[in-house]
Write an enzyme that holds these catalytic residues in place. Structure first.
Site, PDB file in Angstrom:
ATOM      1  N   ASP A  67     143.940  35.074  62.651  1.00 26.04           N
ATOM      2  CA  ASP A  67     142.698  35.515  62.427  1.00 26.04           C
ATOM      3  C   ASP A  67     142.205  36.435  63.792  1.00 26.04           C
ATOM      4  O   ASP A  67     142.971  36.706  64.730  1.00 26.04           O
ATOM      5  CB  ASP A  67     141.770  34.146  62.491  1.00 26.04           C
ATOM      6  CG  ASP A  67     142.070  33.194  63.594  1.00 26.04           C
ATOM      7  OD1 ASP A  67     143.018  33.410  64.553  1.00 26.04           O
ATOM      8  OD2 ASP A  67     141.736  32.006  63.305  1.00 26.04           O
ATOM      9  N   ASN A 136     135.816  20.293  63.162  1.00 24.26           N
ATOM     10  CA  ASN A 136     135.382  20.129  61.836  1.00 24.26           C
ATOM     11  C   ASN A 136     136.708  20.270  60.885  1.00 24.26           C
ATOM     12  O   ASN A 136     136.228  20.196  59.698  1.00 24.26           O
ATOM     13  CB  ASN A 136     134.352  21.270  61.357  1.00 24.26           C
ATOM     14  CG  ASN A 136     134.795  22.623  61.686  1.00 24.26           C
ATOM     15  OD1 ASN A 136     135.740  22.809  61.742  1.00 24.26           O
ATOM     16  ND2 ASN A 136     133.861  23.533  61.458  1.00 24.26           N
ATOM     17  N   HIS A 138     138.851  22.879  60.748  1.00 19.57           N
ATOM     18  CA  HIS A 138     139.181  24.110  60.175  1.00 19.57           C
ATOM     19  C   HIS A 138     140.633  24.494  60.668  1.00 19.57           C
ATOM     20  O   HIS A 138     141.026  23.976  61.715  1.00 19.57           O
ATOM     21  CB  HIS A 138     138.183  25.202  60.688  1.00 19.57           C
ATOM     22  CG  HIS A 138     137.895  25.609  62.034  1.00 19.57           C
ATOM     23  ND1 HIS A 138     137.012  25.864  62.826  1.00 19.57           N
ATOM     24  CD2 HIS A 138     139.109  25.709  62.932  1.00 19.57           C
ATOM     25  CE1 HIS A 138     137.102  26.038  63.999  1.00 19.57           C
ATOM     26  NE2 HIS A 138     138.419  26.177  64.291  1.00 19.57           N
ATOM     27  N   GLU A 143     136.988  27.450  57.388  1.00 21.13           N
ATOM     28  CA  GLU A 143     135.813  26.463  57.557  1.00 21.13           C
ATOM     29  C   GLU A 143     135.681  25.726  56.414  1.00 21.13           C
ATOM     30  O   GLU A 143     135.889  25.768  55.260  1.00 21.13           O
ATOM     31  CB  GLU A 143     134.432  27.186  57.954  1.00 21.13           C
ATOM     32  CG  GLU A 143     134.480  28.121  59.285  1.00 21.13           C
ATOM     33  CD  GLU A 143     134.409  27.425  60.353  1.00 21.13           C
ATOM     34  OE1 GLU A 143     134.860  26.147  60.701  1.00 21.13           O
ATOM     35  OE2 GLU A 143     133.911  28.033  61.611  1.00 21.13           O
TER      36      GLU A 143
HETATM   37  C1  F6R Z   1     142.825  30.225  66.510  1.00 19.55           C
HETATM   38  C2  F6R Z   1     142.392  29.545  65.254  1.00 19.55           C
HETATM   39  C3  F6R Z   1     141.507  28.193  65.525  1.00 19.55           C
HETATM   40  C4  F6R Z   1     141.816  27.339  66.406  1.00 19.55           C
HETATM   41  C5  F6R Z   1     140.800  26.196  66.626  1.00 19.55           C
HETATM   42  C6  F6R Z   1     141.027  25.217  67.659  1.00 19.55           C
HETATM   43  O1  F6R Z   1     143.402  31.316  66.270  1.00 19.55           O
HETATM   44  O2  F6R Z   1     142.766  29.985  64.536  1.00 19.55           O
HETATM   45  O3  F6R Z   1     141.375  27.652  63.991  1.00 19.55           O
HETATM   46  O4  F6R Z   1     143.105  27.130  66.269  1.00 19.55           O
HETATM   47  O5  F6R Z   1     139.478  26.499  66.526  1.00 19.55           O
HETATM   48  O6  F6R Z   1     140.817  25.916  68.793  1.00 19.55           O
HETATM   49  P1  F6R Z   1     141.071  25.344  70.326  1.00 19.55           P
HETATM   50  O7  F6R Z   1     142.616  25.377  70.386  1.00 19.55           O
HETATM   51  O8  F6R Z   1     140.632  26.164  71.304  1.00 19.55           O
HETATM   52  O9  F6R Z   1     140.831  23.771  70.390  1.00 19.55           O
END
Ligand code: F6R
Length: 242
Positions: A67, A136, A138, A143
């Site tokens: 992403d 959540n 994701h 989301e």
């Molecule tokens: C990042 C991504 C997100 C993160 C998620 C967890 O490329 O796709 O899904 O993996 O938000 O983020 P952290 O690792 O910062 O807790």
């Protein structure tokens, strides 16, 4: 689903790096699906260390990232393209032409998502997709929603994600409200999925991923349907799993 427990973040990172390394060693021209965020930083550090020791060669490896924030590009140190260069690509021998991320600077969302799906397809799919997980549930920026999105798409970030990610920005107001993300369909097409999770704030999401109903309200729960999922998580992240 194979679940590996680690006692802390360092051990988790080493285990995840070992799994990615074995992929690179067994198939030097593999396609790695990569993620940003706090979770993979330790894994990337370990991979860099092994590369510097001469144990890993990325010269034929291709990458696709999950992403990118819509509106941000290389010049912004909060962009995911910047993150990836800073935390991995600038320290290993990957070829620039083998690196792929959604282009956050393309204002035409429809064209950009179509382009990115074409990139993934042209590579013949992802060999191993590394994932973090949001509080959540994701994955990528998929989301919680009424249905699963198959392809790359433009999403509105939820308040919970903006709140969680504001630590990388001057304030919550500076967090972009939209992102381009690989869809659930593309993630599910990866031959292997490697999900890493650390800390108590991921415990609920990990429980729902492993033991909850399969629902787009917890996007990671769809991984129960994938034939080769590896979860590497620490005790805190696994604390609510029976
Ligand atoms: C990042 C991504 C997100 C993160 C998620 C967890 O490329 O796709 O899904 O993996 O938000 O983020 P952290 O690792 O910062 O807790």
């Amino acid at each position: 689903m194979r679940i590996y427990r680690a006692s802390n973040y360092e051990e988790l990172s080493r285990k995840a790096a070992n799994i990615i390394s074995s992929q690179v060693i067994l198939k030097p021209d593999c396609v790695l699906g990569l993620a940003t965020g706090s979770s993979p930083i330790g894994t990337y550090k370990q991979l860099i260390e092994w590369y510097k020791k001469g144990d890993l060669d990325f010269s034929q490896v291709k990458t696709v990232n999950l992403d990118e924030y819509r509106g941000l590009g290389k010049e912004s140190d909060q962009s995911y393209v910047y993150f990836m260069h800073h935390n991995l690509f600038d320290h290993i021998n990957i070829k620039p032409e083998n690196i792929n991320l959604p282009n956050g600077k393309n204002p035409d969302a429809v064209a950009e998502c179509k382009r990115y799906d074409g990139v993934i397809e042209s590579m013949g799919g992802v060999d191993i997709q590394l994932l973090g997980i949001g509080r959540n549930g994701h994955i990528g920026f998929n989301e919680p929603a009424p249905s699963f999105e198959r392809n790359t798409h433009c999403v509105d970030l939820t308040e919970s994600t903006i709140e969680a990610n504001k630590r990388f920005f001057a304030s919550a107001d500076d967090v972009p409200r939209q992102a381009y993300t690989m869809g659930i369909g593309s993630i599910m097409m990866a031959k292997t999925v490697l999900l890493i999770a650390s800390g108590k704030d991921k415990a609920e999401a990990i429980k729902n991923t492993i033991q909850g109903p399969i629902t787009p309200e917890c996007p990671a729960s769809v991984l129960q349907l994938h034939r080769d999922v590896i979860i590497v998580a620490d005790d805190d992240a696994l604390s609510l799993v029976d």
